[in-house]
Enzyme design. Structure first.
Site, PDB file in Angstrom:
ATOM      1  N   TYR A  63       0.854  -1.192   0.000  1.00  0.00           N
ATOM      2  CA  TYR A  63       0.000   0.000   0.000  1.00  0.00           C
ATOM      3  C   TYR A  63       0.887   1.237   0.000  1.00  0.00           C
ATOM      4  CZ  TYR A  63      -4.229   2.660   0.933  1.00  0.00           C
ATOM      5  OH  TYR A  63      -5.306   3.515   0.823  1.00  0.00           O
ATOM      6  N   SER A 175     -19.619  -4.727  -1.645  1.00  0.00           N
ATOM      7  CA  SER A 175     -18.562  -4.293  -0.720  1.00  0.00           C
ATOM      8  C   SER A 175     -19.136  -3.203   0.186  1.00  0.00           C
ATOM      9  CB  SER A 175     -17.379  -3.725  -1.518  1.00  0.00           C
ATOM     10  OG  SER A 175     -17.765  -2.512  -2.142  1.00  0.00           O
ATOM     11  N   TYR A 270     -11.367   3.138  -7.882  1.00  0.00           N
ATOM     12  CA  TYR A 270     -10.927   3.421  -6.501  1.00  0.00           C
ATOM     13  C   TYR A 270     -10.378   2.183  -5.812  1.00  0.00           C
ATOM     14  CZ  TYR A 270     -15.375   1.375  -5.013  1.00  0.00           C
ATOM     15  OH  TYR A 270     -16.420   0.507  -4.803  1.00  0.00           O
ATOM     16  N   LYS A 363     -18.001  -7.338   6.705  1.00  0.00           N
ATOM     17  CA  LYS A 363     -16.940  -6.505   7.279  1.00  0.00           C
ATOM     18  C   LYS A 363     -16.647  -7.050   8.678  1.00  0.00           C
ATOM     19  CE  LYS A 363     -15.452  -3.274   5.601  1.00  0.00           C
ATOM     20  NZ  LYS A 363     -14.214  -3.384   4.797  1.00  0.00           N
TER      21      LYS A 363
END
Ligand code: NAP
Length: 372
Positions: A63, A175, A270, A363
């Site tokens: 990242y 998501s 994104y 999540k």
């Protein structure tokens, strides 16, 4: 390394000292309770912190934003604390800090903060105070700084969309970002065409997304018959071209999604969950005036003032409290205060293996149990 050999571990963090697979490099570390906060800082009790894809990529070392080192245990090497998003309660206010009192709920404003910990001492400017906590769940608060703002900004910043008329197409629609897109779009009277991977329980998933406000849901496999999909989409949108496409998957399925866009549309990327590159037919640029661009919430935070960030969070908190932005489907993973660092670390590694490699479908949020 345990701070006390056989007691309840009240203060703990999930840490790493080198990049690698989260299921291998993460450890649980017990540390001393925080002392009185130095001037300009706040002591926080972290209530819940989610595991986001960017957290896993940060630990893997892939990242772009890098974590910062923390000295959690005196005399031991500094560590990186996992996590960048979370909800915390102010427990003590350092001198020179105004506007905060014990009991306030705050969220972390800076990427790389390290939120997978039971407590943190932070500079006051590293957090944002939530404008209200009545009616807001801890899960909603803990997941409000990354995915909902990303969804909100992508729906606002690129194309002016007409309420009741315009459509948005997105992939990865189940998501957390996708679910926020569906709800924020619905709250603005926008229609959404939502794409997900095929699965045995597709009908259930489609119903869940429609209950959130999704207009239509298809699988990527449905896009294989280009002519049929085009005519169905033309029918649904009454011939009006879709002006905004949101991509967090990439790969060939996103090429097919881009073909559904109308004249002068924006394709905003994104994320890249498939880890495949994005390839677009050149003709989309010169025949259809396509603009392909990207969005990064961290960058938005860096380029906007603190008051812009507070205003956005306030809007999102209002949507959540009004029931227009529901908390994502989730599971809370509790790190038991009864487990040794070694046992807790093992359980965390097993969880991370599942979240990193599988199709978890929910999540996951971390909670540190400090009950005696
Ligand atoms: N740019 C930004 O500022 C920003 C901000 C927030 C998030 N993001 C990115 O947005 C993406 C979603 O984040 P999130 O927190 O909402 O994720 P999430 O809730 O954990 O959901 C992950 C999504 O990715 C899909 N997925 C996983 N592996 C895939 C694959 N190989 N091919 C196709 N789909 C796959 C999952 O679909 P299944 O259910 O089919 O597994 C699910 O829809 C991530 O890439 C994240 O890094 C970017």
């Amino acid at each position: 390394m345990a701070f006390r050999a056989s007691a309840i571990r009240a203060e703990r963090a999930i840490v790493y000292t080198q990049y690698g697979e989260p299921g291998q490099v993460l450890k649980t570390l017990t540390y001393k309770p925080l002392s009185t906060p130095p001037p300009g800082t706040l002591n926080l009790k972290v209530l819940l912190s989610p595991i986001n894809p960017a957290d896993l990529n940060t630990i893997q070392g892939v990242y772009p934003a890098k974590p910062t080192l923390n000295e959690l245990v005196e005399g031991q090497p500094a560590v990186f604390i996992g996590g960048r998003e979370g909800l915390a309660e102010v427990t003590q206010v350092g001198s020179g800090v105004s506007g905060y009192t014990a009991g306030d709920w705050v969220v972390f404003a800076r990427a790389g903060s390290g939120t997978w910990a039971s407590s943190r001492n932070v500079k006051a400017q590293e957090v944002l105070k939530l404008p209200r906590k009545d009616g807001l769940s801890q899960v909603a608060g803990a997941t409000i700084t990354v995915n909902p703002p990303t969804a909100y900004n992508m729906l606002n910043d690129f194309v002016t969309l007409k309420e009741g008329e315009d459509w948005v197409v997105q992939n990865g629609a189940n998501s957390a970002v996708g679910q926020a897109v569906i709800q924020i779009a619905a709250s603005k009277g926008l229609k959404t065409l939502n794409l997900v991977r095929a699965r045995a329980d597709f009908a259930d998933l489609s119903n869940k997304l429609k209950a959130l406000g999704a207009t239509e849901v298809l699988t990527y496999d449905d896009l294989a018959d280009r002519a049929l999909t085009k005519s169905i989409v033309k029918d649904w949108t009454a011939g009006k071209g879709i002006r905004l496409g949101l991509n967090c998957v990439s790969g060939k399925d996103t090429t097919s999604m881009a073909r559904l866009l109308g004249q002068d549309a924006y394709l905003v990327s994104y994320g890249a969950m498939s880890k495949e590159p994005l390839s677009l037919p050149t003709s989309l640029f010169f025949f259809k005036g396509l603009t392909a661009t990207g969005f990064m919430q961290n960058r938005w935070n860096e380029t906007h003032s603190r008051s812009d960030q507070e205003a956005l969070i306030s809007t999102l908190v209002d949507l959540a409290v009004d029931g227009k932005l529901k908390e994502p489907e989730h599971e809370i993973f509790t790190i038991s205060g009864q487990d040794s660092d070694q046992v807790a670390g093992q359980k965390v590694q097993e969880l991370m293996d599942k979240v990193t490699n599988g199709r978890y479908g929910k999540k996951v949020l971390l909670k540190f149990d400090d009950t005696h």
